[in-house]
Design an enzyme around this catalytic site. Sequence first.
Site, short mmCIF file in Angstrom:
data_model
loop_
_atom_site.label_atom_id
_atom_site.label_comp_id
_atom_site.label_asym_id
_atom_site.label_seq_id
_atom_site.Cartn_x
_atom_site.Cartn_y
_atom_site.Cartn_z
N ASP A 168 22.01 32.21 -6.03
CA ASP A 168 20.28 32.16 -4.95
C ASP A 168 20.91 30.44 -4.25
OD1 ASP A 168 18.24 32.60 -4.00
OD2 ASP A 168 17.23 32.60 -6.15
N ASP B 27 17.07 38.91 -5.71
CA ASP B 27 16.24 39.34 -4.70
C ASP B 27 16.92 40.32 -3.49
OD1 ASP B 27 16.31 37.89 -2.88
OD2 ASP B 27 14.95 36.48 -4.46
N THR C 135 12.51 32.71 -11.35
CA THR C 135 13.28 34.21 -10.85
C THR C 135 15.04 34.11 -12.48
OG1 THR C 135 13.05 33.90 -8.87
CG2 THR C 135 15.05 34.99 -9.44
N ASP D 288 0.71 -1.48 0.29
CA ASP D 288 0.12 -0.51 -0.15
C ASP D 288 1.22 1.51 -0.35
OD1 ASP D 288 1.01 0.15 2.49
OD2 ASP D 288 -0.97 -0.34 3.73
N GLY D 289 2.07 1.20 -0.11
CA GLY D 289 3.32 2.17 -0.23
C GLY D 289 3.47 3.18 0.56
N GLU D 290 3.28 2.15 2.57
CA GLU D 290 4.04 2.12 3.57
C GLU D 290 4.93 1.57 3.72
OE1 GLU D 290 3.19 0.13 7.90
OE2 GLU D 290 1.77 1.09 6.90
N LYS E 291 13.29 42.81 -7.78
CA LYS E 291 12.06 41.27 -8.75
C LYS E 291 10.01 41.82 -7.24
CE LYS E 291 12.19 37.67 -6.78
NZ LYS E 291 13.09 36.60 -6.40
N ARG F 203 7.07 38.96 -6.78
CA ARG F 203 6.87 37.77 -7.39
C ARG F 203 5.14 38.36 -6.94
NH1 ARG F 203 8.76 33.14 -7.32
NH2 ARG F 203 10.83 33.75 -6.24
#
Length: 324
Positions: free
Chosen positions: A231, A182, A239, A51-53, A205, A207
């Site tokens: 950055d 920024d 950006t 189930d993905g657990e 800048k 946003r």
Amino acid sequence: MLSKPAAVETTTPAKPGYKLLCGTGNRPLAEEISRQLGLELTKATCTRFADGEIFVRLDENIRGADVFIVQPTNPPAENVMELLLLIDAARRASAARITVVMPYYGYSRQDRKDQPRVAIGAKLVANMIQTAGADRVLGIDFHQHQLQGFFDIPVDHLYARPVLVNHYRKKKLADLVVVAPDVGAAKMARGFAKQLDAGFAIIDKRRPKANVAEVLNVIGDVNGHACLIVDDMIDTAGTVSEASRALIKLGAREVYVCATHALLSGPAKQRLSEAPIVEVTVTDTINIAPERRFDSLHVLSVGELLAKAIRFTHSDQSVSSLFD
């Protein structure tokens, strides 16, 4: 006459050895750290039920060991859950100390309540890491420095700047100007400019909404210069791609981009490939899937940096020398 009691020999207990663990979040980086340390990764099982657990088991004895767990917490959320289970497994296996080596602090952008009825995800992740049983955290380039205060355990906050600066020193770019995309990145960019003996500029800048950036102005002289946009992360690349176009329009000779964390989500690959950027240099704090890579992408490893930090932490030495 009373005889003196015989002297009792005292011995200092030997410092426990250290173990290196990793989840599936960034195994290539963990293997590079392992190679730099000359220490094999501790065998562990990280699998999924039908189930993905997530199921985690440590396949070696770590009782009394100084354990370092390498796992970024970038999406998907399974990376966070896997980290928590690894911490819990190590604690229940009687590790002497557990250090979370978190190359990328996922959810770090959710660091304040900037609008009504929102969660502070960065604090929640910090709480969960502590509750799971971590004794300290070792990270690189948090989105905001004050995130260190979200933890009530010791935090060593490293910078990828030495790795990136060394790369650009080798290039010997003439008339270089380091550009902050920024105001928030200005301090980081100034540090690069100082170490590279370069000029400095800032992008003004705004946003209008998440993952959308508009360049309004460039503060500083870039005409005729090689520009390096710096950055902490590249997500959708809106950006830096817009910033690179603005710099070229203002007469920049060429544009380079560097960032610590390469999320490269959604349209990032296309935007960076089409933007007037000579080279995009990032580190391997996040494992970059082959389908997200492109021709101008250059990836540097922080494996040596983290290996030194782990070695220093284990031997109770200062990590301050790694900031230079």
